[in-house]
Design a protein around this motif. Structure first.
Motif, PDB file in Angstrom:
ATOM      1  N   SER A 335       0.872  -1.156   0.030  1.00  0.00           N
ATOM      2  CA  SER A 335      -0.122  -0.186   0.003  1.00  0.00           C
ATOM      3  C   SER A 335       0.867   1.238  -0.029  1.00  0.00           C
ATOM      4  CB  SER A 335      -0.789  -0.045   1.229  1.00  0.00           C
ATOM      5  OG  SER A 335      -0.061   0.093   2.271  1.00  0.00           O
ATOM      6  N   VAL A 336       0.345   2.315  -0.787  1.00  0.00           N
ATOM      7  CA  VAL A 336       0.900   3.685  -0.536  1.00  0.00           C
ATOM      8  C   VAL A 336       0.005   4.565  -0.066  1.00  0.00           C
ATOM      9  CG1 VAL A 336       2.158   5.310  -2.129  1.00  0.00           C
ATOM     10  CG2 VAL A 336       2.398   2.887  -2.626  1.00  0.00           C
ATOM     11  N   PRO A 337       0.455   5.442   0.848  1.00  0.00           N
ATOM     12  CA  PRO A 337       1.448   5.045   1.782  1.00  0.00           C
ATOM     13  C   PRO A 337       1.189   4.071   2.913  1.00  0.00           C
ATOM     14  CG  PRO A 337       0.196   7.044   2.649  1.00  0.00           C
ATOM     15  CD  PRO A 337      -0.644   6.388   1.460  1.00  0.00           C
ATOM     16  N   GLY A 338       2.353   3.634   3.514  1.00  0.00           N
ATOM     17  CA  GLY A 338       2.376   2.799   4.576  1.00  0.00           C
ATOM     18  C   GLY A 338       3.196   1.575   4.007  1.00  0.00           C
ATOM     19  N   ALA A 339       3.160   1.025   3.046  1.00  0.00           N
ATOM     20  CA  ALA A 339       3.724  -0.285   2.406  1.00  0.00           C
ATOM     21  C   ALA A 339       3.477  -1.213   3.270  1.00  0.00           C
ATOM     22  CB  ALA A 339       5.335   0.143   2.707  1.00  0.00           C
ATOM     23  N   HIS A 340       2.114  -1.691   3.480  1.00  0.00           N
ATOM     24  CA  HIS A 340       1.310  -2.661   4.071  1.00  0.00           C
ATOM     25  C   HIS A 340       0.801  -3.581   3.139  1.00  0.00           C
ATOM     26  CE1 HIS A 340       2.210  -1.171   8.113  1.00  0.00           C
ATOM     27  NE2 HIS A 340       1.633   0.043   7.858  1.00  0.00           N
ATOM     28  N   PRO A 341       0.846  -4.993   3.185  1.00  0.00           N
ATOM     29  CA  PRO A 341       0.506  -5.854   2.225  1.00  0.00           C
ATOM     30  C   PRO A 341      -1.180  -6.215   2.432  1.00  0.00           C
ATOM     31  CG  PRO A 341       1.467  -7.251   3.755  1.00  0.00           C
ATOM     32  CD  PRO A 341       1.729  -5.771   4.107  1.00  0.00           C
ATOM     33  N   TYR A 342      -1.907  -4.936   2.245  1.00  0.00           N
ATOM     34  CA  TYR A 342      -3.410  -5.038   2.462  1.00  0.00           C
ATOM     35  C   TYR A 342      -4.229  -5.969   1.485  1.00  0.00           C
ATOM     36  CZ  TYR A 342      -3.214  -1.274   5.889  1.00  0.00           C
ATOM     37  OH  TYR A 342      -2.645  -0.455   6.924  1.00  0.00           O
ATOM     38  N   ASN A 343      -3.738  -5.892   0.284  1.00  0.00           N
ATOM     39  CA  ASN A 343      -4.359  -6.770  -0.814  1.00  0.00           C
ATOM     40  C   ASN A 343      -4.418  -8.299  -0.323  1.00  0.00           C
ATOM     41  OD1 ASN A 343      -5.301  -4.628  -2.104  1.00  0.00           O
ATOM     42  ND2 ASN A 343      -3.450  -4.478  -3.478  1.00  0.00           N
ATOM     43  N   TRP A 344      -3.048  -8.681  -0.061  1.00  0.00           N
ATOM     44  CA  TRP A 344      -2.812 -10.097  -0.049  1.00  0.00           C
ATOM     45  C   TRP A 344      -3.259 -10.594   1.475  1.00  0.00           C
ATOM     46  CZ3 TRP A 344      -2.151 -14.690  -1.606  1.00  0.00           C
ATOM     47  CH2 TRP A 344      -1.590 -15.849  -0.603  1.00  0.00           C
ATOM     48  N   ASN A 345      -3.240  -9.742   2.337  1.00  0.00           N
ATOM     49  CA  ASN A 345      -3.842 -10.082   3.653  1.00  0.00           C
ATOM     50  C   ASN A 345      -5.394 -10.294   3.699  1.00  0.00           C
ATOM     51  OD1 ASN A 345      -1.100 -10.107   4.834  1.00  0.00           O
ATOM     52  ND2 ASN A 345      -1.452  -7.995   5.657  1.00  0.00           N
ATOM     53  N   GLN A 346      -5.995  -9.085   2.876  1.00  0.00           N
ATOM     54  CA  GLN A 346      -7.411  -9.545   2.848  1.00  0.00           C
ATOM     55  C   GLN A 346      -7.821 -10.933   2.037  1.00  0.00           C
ATOM     56  OE1 GLN A 346      -9.012  -5.820   1.450  1.00  0.00           O
ATOM     57  NE2 GLN A 346      -8.511  -4.686   3.263  1.00  0.00           N
ATOM     58  N   LEU A 347      -7.132 -10.968   0.928  1.00  0.00           N
ATOM     59  CA  LEU A 347      -7.483 -11.968  -0.070  1.00  0.00           C
ATOM     60  C   LEU A 347      -7.298 -13.407   0.719  1.00  0.00           C
ATOM     61  CD1 LEU A 347      -8.474 -13.149  -2.722  1.00  0.00           C
ATOM     62  CD2 LEU A 347      -6.015 -12.818  -3.493  1.00  0.00           C
ATOM     63  N   SER A 348      -6.070 -13.555   1.382  1.00  0.00           N
ATOM     64  CA  SER A 348      -5.833 -14.875   1.914  1.00  0.00           C
ATOM     65  C   SER A 348      -6.575 -15.146   3.036  1.00  0.00           C
ATOM     66  CB  SER A 348      -4.272 -14.767   2.422  1.00  0.00           C
ATOM     67  OG  SER A 348      -3.940 -13.714   3.125  1.00  0.00           O
ATOM     68  N   SER A 349      -6.709 -14.080   3.990  1.00  0.00           N
ATOM     69  CA  SER A 349      -7.719 -14.274   5.201  1.00  0.00           C
ATOM     70  C   SER A 349      -9.048 -14.715   4.876  1.00  0.00           C
ATOM     71  CB  SER A 349      -7.794 -13.009   6.027  1.00  0.00           C
ATOM     72  OG  SER A 349      -8.261 -11.742   5.236  1.00  0.00           O
ATOM     73  N   GLN A 350      -9.590 -14.222   3.753  1.00  0.00           N
ATOM     74  CA  GLN A 350     -11.127 -14.477   3.199  1.00  0.00           C
ATOM     75  C   GLN A 350     -11.077 -15.706   2.648  1.00  0.00           C
ATOM     76  OE1 GLN A 350     -13.845 -12.699   3.438  1.00  0.00           O
ATOM     77  NE2 GLN A 350     -14.787 -14.401   2.858  1.00  0.00           N
ATOM     78  N   CYS A 351      -9.953 -16.424   2.027  1.00  0.00           N
ATOM     79  CA  CYS A 351      -9.928 -17.869   1.283  1.00  0.00           C
ATOM     80  C   CYS A 351      -9.557 -18.758   2.356  1.00  0.00           C
ATOM     81  CB  CYS A 351      -8.816 -17.807   0.401  1.00  0.00           C
ATOM     82  SG  CYS A 351      -9.268 -16.833  -1.174  1.00  0.00           S
ATOM     83  N   LEU A 352      -8.816 -18.402   3.454  1.00  0.00           N
ATOM     84  CA  LEU A 352      -8.757 -19.377   4.715  1.00  0.00           C
ATOM     85  C   LEU A 352      -9.802 -19.410   5.603  1.00  0.00           C
ATOM     86  CD1 LEU A 352      -4.962 -18.560   5.484  1.00  0.00           C
ATOM     87  CD2 LEU A 352      -5.987 -20.278   4.253  1.00  0.00           C
TER      88      LEU A 352
END
Length: 578
Positions: A335-352
Motif C-alpha cells: 500500500s502507498v503510503p504505509g507499505a502494508h500488504p493489505y491486498n494479500w492479507n485481505q484475500l488470503s484471510s478471506q480464502c482461509l
C-alpha cells in the motif's frame, strides 16, 4: 449495505438480459411452429411469404401478450430460485415443508405457460383444430381435437416440471471452456430444438394412448359445462391413430413447449455464469456518484448472494492460472503510503476463512457417520519408543507382583462410589430402572426405523449432511486451487515476500482438509461409492499441495514447524502421496 446493492445490481442486469432473450424466443418458436404447420412443398414462395406476414401481423403481436406475461412471471420465479441461498434440510419432511410452496408455484406457472402456448398455437391451425365447438351431425359438439392439443400443452408442461423442477432446484453450471455469449446461445438453440423433437416423440404417442382411454371423460365434462354434445366417433382408437395431422400437431406443440421451458432455464444459467474480472483494489469513489465497484475479496465474501461468490471464486482460479493476468501484481503490491500488504492479507484471510469453515462443517458431519467412527482410516496413536515400552513392561510386572489392579478413570470411580453408598434394595431398583430405560430406548429406536415411511420422512439419512457439503463444494475447489496457484506464483513474482508470512497457514488448512477428505475413501454416500464432487475436490486439494511442495521443496523446513505436517509434505515432495 452498498456492497449488497452492487451485488444484486450485477445479478439483476443479467436476469434482465435472460428475460429479454426468453421473450424474443417466444416469437422465434412461434415462427418455427408456423413454418412447420403451413408447410407446402408445391408453393414454397407462398408458404414463406404467408408465414412471415402472419408472424408480423398485429393479431399475432396482440395474441402473444398473455404468453409473454406468463413467461415474465415464470422467469421472475426462476431468477429468484437461482439467486436464493441454499439450505440444508436434515429430513425429507423439512424439505417438503419448506419447498412445497415454491414447487407449487412453479407447477402452476408451468401449467399456465403450457396452456397459453397451446391456446396461442391452436389459433393459427386449421379451422377443425382452432375452436372448442365444432359441427357434428347437424348439431354443436365438443371439439375433441382441440381438447387434445390443449391437453398436450398441460402434459408437456407437467413433463418438464417432473424432469427438471420436482426433485431438484435450479443450479448454475460453469462451463469448462468459456465461450462467447452469442456462440453459447446459438449452439444452445440448435441443440435444444433438435433434441426436443426427439425427446417429445415417444411422450406424445404415450399421451395419445392415454387420451384414448380417458378422453371421453374429459369431453363429457366440458360438454356438460358448455351444454353441448359429444362426438363419440372422434374418441375411438382408430380415429386418433389415423389422424396423422392431429398427432403431428401434438408432437410439434409438445416439442415447442419443452424447448421453450428448457431455453428459459438455460438463458438464466448462461447469463448468470458469465465470468467477471473483479478488481483487486477499490479506487476512490467520486463525490456524488454513489458508484462502488465490487472487489475480488468482496465477491468472495458475498455469501448472501451465492452467484457473486461463485463468480469471485471462479475469477480467483482464472487469475491464478492465467500467466498474463496483471492483477497478480496488485495482489503482491504494498500500500502507498504505509507499505502494508493489505491486498494479500485481505484475500488470503478471506480464502482461509472459507476453507476452514468448510473443513469444520465437513469434520462435524463426518462424526455422525458410523463407518468413519467405527473404522477410522488413520491412527492417531503415536508410535511407542523402546524406552516407553520397557517402562510399561516393568510397571506391569510390579503391579502383578504386588496384586495392584489397573487404575480406573475418574468417572468410573465416581459411579462406583455412588453405587456403593446405596443400600442393596436401592441398588437393585436403580439397576432395574436403568435396564428398563435402555430397553425402552432401544425399542423406540428400532420402531422408528422399522415403521414403514416414518424414518423415511422424519429421519436424517446417514451421511446426508456430508453429501450436501460435497455437492456444493465447487466454490471451495476453485478457491483452494486459486489460492495455491497464487502462492506458487509468488516465488518469482512476489518481490516483497508478502505471501511467505501466510504460507504456513495455507499449507496447514490444505492438509487439514485433505485429512478430512481421506476419511471418505471407504464411505458410501447416498448409494454412490465415489461421488463426482468428492473426487474433484480431493484431487484439487491434492494437486494444490503438490504444486506448493514442488515449488517450495527447498524451503519447507523453514516454512513448516510441525514435524508431523513436514512428514506429510515430504510425501508430496517425493511424489509418493496417493
Amino acid at each position: 449495505m452498498s456492497l449488497i446493492v452492487e451485488c444484486k445490481k450485477l445479478c439483476l442486469r443479467r436476469c434482465m438480459l435472460a428475460l429479454s432473450y426468453s421473450i424474443a424466443m417466444q416469437y422465434l418458436l412461434l415462427g418455427f411452429f408456423l413454418f412447420f404447420v403451413n408447410f407446402h412443398v408445391l408453393h414454397p414462395l407462398n408458404w414463406i411469404s404467408g408465414t412471415i406476414s402472419v408472424l408480423f401481423s398485429f393479431y399475432t403481436w396482440f395474441s402473444i401478450l398473455p404468453l409473454i406475461g406468463s413467461v415474465v412471471l415464470y422467469t421472475i420465479l426462476l431468477g429468484k430460485s437461482f439467486l436464493a441461498v441454499k439450505r440444508y434440510y436434515p429430513t425429507r419432511f423439512q424439505w417438503f415443508i419448506y419447498t412445497a410452496p415454491r414447487k407449487a408455484l412453479f407447477f402452476t406457472l408451468h401449467l399456465l405457460v403450457g396452456y397459453l402456448t397451446a391456446w396461442l398455437y391452436t389459433s393459427f391451425l386449421h379451422v377443425d383444430y382452432r375452436n372448442i365447438v365444432c359441427e357434428c351431425f347437424g348439431t354443436k359438439c365438443i371439439n375433441s381435437r382441440y381438447l387434445f392439443l390443449i391437453c398436450v400443452g398441460f402434459f408437456a408442461a407437467c413433463l418438464h416440471f417432473t424432469r427438471e423442477n420436482l426433485h431438484t432446484d435450479p443450479e448454475l453450471e460453469f462451463p469448462i471452456i468459456q465461450e462467447l455469449m452469442l456462440i453459447r446461445i446459438r449452439s444452445l438453440i440448435y441443440r435444444t430444438l433438435y433434441n426436443s423433437l426427439l425427446k417429445s416423440f415417444t411422450p406424445t404417442i404415450c399421451f395419445a394412448l392415454a387420451y384414448w382411454l380417458i378422453g371421453g371423460i374429459i369431453n363429457r365434462y366440458f360438454a356438460v359445462v358448455f351444454a353441448l354434445d359429444v362426438d363419440e366417433t372422434a374418441l375411438s382408437f382408430i380415429s386418433i391413430a389415423v389422424n396423422l395431422r392431429l398427432l403431428f400437431y401434438g408432437w410439434i406443440l409438445a416439442a415447442q413447449i419443452l424447448s421453450n421451458m428448457h431455453l428459459m432455464h438455460c438463458f438464466f444459467a448462461i447469463h448468470l455464469s458469465e465470468e467477471v474480472a473483479f478488481i483487486i483494489e477499490r479506487k476512490p469513489v467520486l463525490c456524488g456518484t454513489g458508484i462502488e465497484e465490487i472487489t475480488l475479496v468482496d465477491a468472495l465474501n458475498s455469501s448472501f448472494v451465492p452467484v457473486v461468490q461463485n463468480l469471485g471464486a471462479r475469477d480467483l482460479y482464472n487469475l491464478s492460472s492465467n500467466k498474463m493476468d496483471a492483477r497478480r501484481k496488485e495482489i503482491f503490491a504494498l500500500s502507498v503510503p504505509g507499505a502494508h500488504p493489505y491486498n494479500w492479507n485481505q484475500l488470503s484471510s478471506q480464502c482461509l476463512s472459507l476453507i476452514n469453515a468448510f473443513t469444520d462443517e465437513l469434520a462435524a458431519s463426518l462424526k455422525k457417520i458410523s463407518v468413519v467412527k467405527t473404522a477410522p482410516l488413520f491412527s492417531t496413536i503415536k508410535p511407542t519408543t523402546a524406552t516407553e515400552a520397557a517402562e510399561k513392561i516393568l510397571l506391569r510386572q510390579y503391579n502383578e507382583t504386588y496384586g495392584i489392579r489397573r487404575m480406573m478413570t475418574e468417572t468410573s470411580q465416581e459411579n462406583t462410589e455412588t453405587v456403593k453408598k446405596m443400600s442393596p434394595a436401592c441398588k437393585r431398583i436403580h439397576d432395574q430402572v436403568e435396564k428398563i430405560k435402555k430397553q425402552i430406548e432401544q425399542t423406540l429406536r428400532a420402531a422408528f426405523r422399522t415403521i414403514p415411511g416414518l424414518y423415511y420422512m422424519f429421519g436424517e439419512p446417514e451421511g446426508a449432511k456430508t453429501a450436501y457439503l460435497l455437492s456444493n463444494s465447487e466454490t471451495i475447489l476453485w478457491i483452494v486451487q486459486g489460492l495455491a496457484s497464487v502462492c506458487t506464483a509468488s516465488l518469482t513474482e512476489d518481490k516483497y515476500g508478502v505471501v511467505q508470512v501466510t504460507l504456513p497457514q495455507v499449507i496447514k488448512s490444505l492438509l487439514t482438509l485433505k485429512t478430512e477428505l481421506d476419511k471418505l475413501n471407504n464411505v458410501n454416500l447416498n448409494g454412490k461409492k465415489m461421488d463426482r464432487n468428492f473426487i474433484a475436490l480431493k484431487n484439487g486439494v491434492k494437486r494444490s499441495l503438490y504444486n506448493i511442495c514442488t515449488v517450495f521443496s527447498d524451503y519447507l523446513r523453514e516454512i513448516v514447524d510441525n514435524p508431523e505436517d513436514l512428514r506429510k509434505l515430504q510425501c508430496y515432495v517425493h511424489y509418493v502421496e496417493t
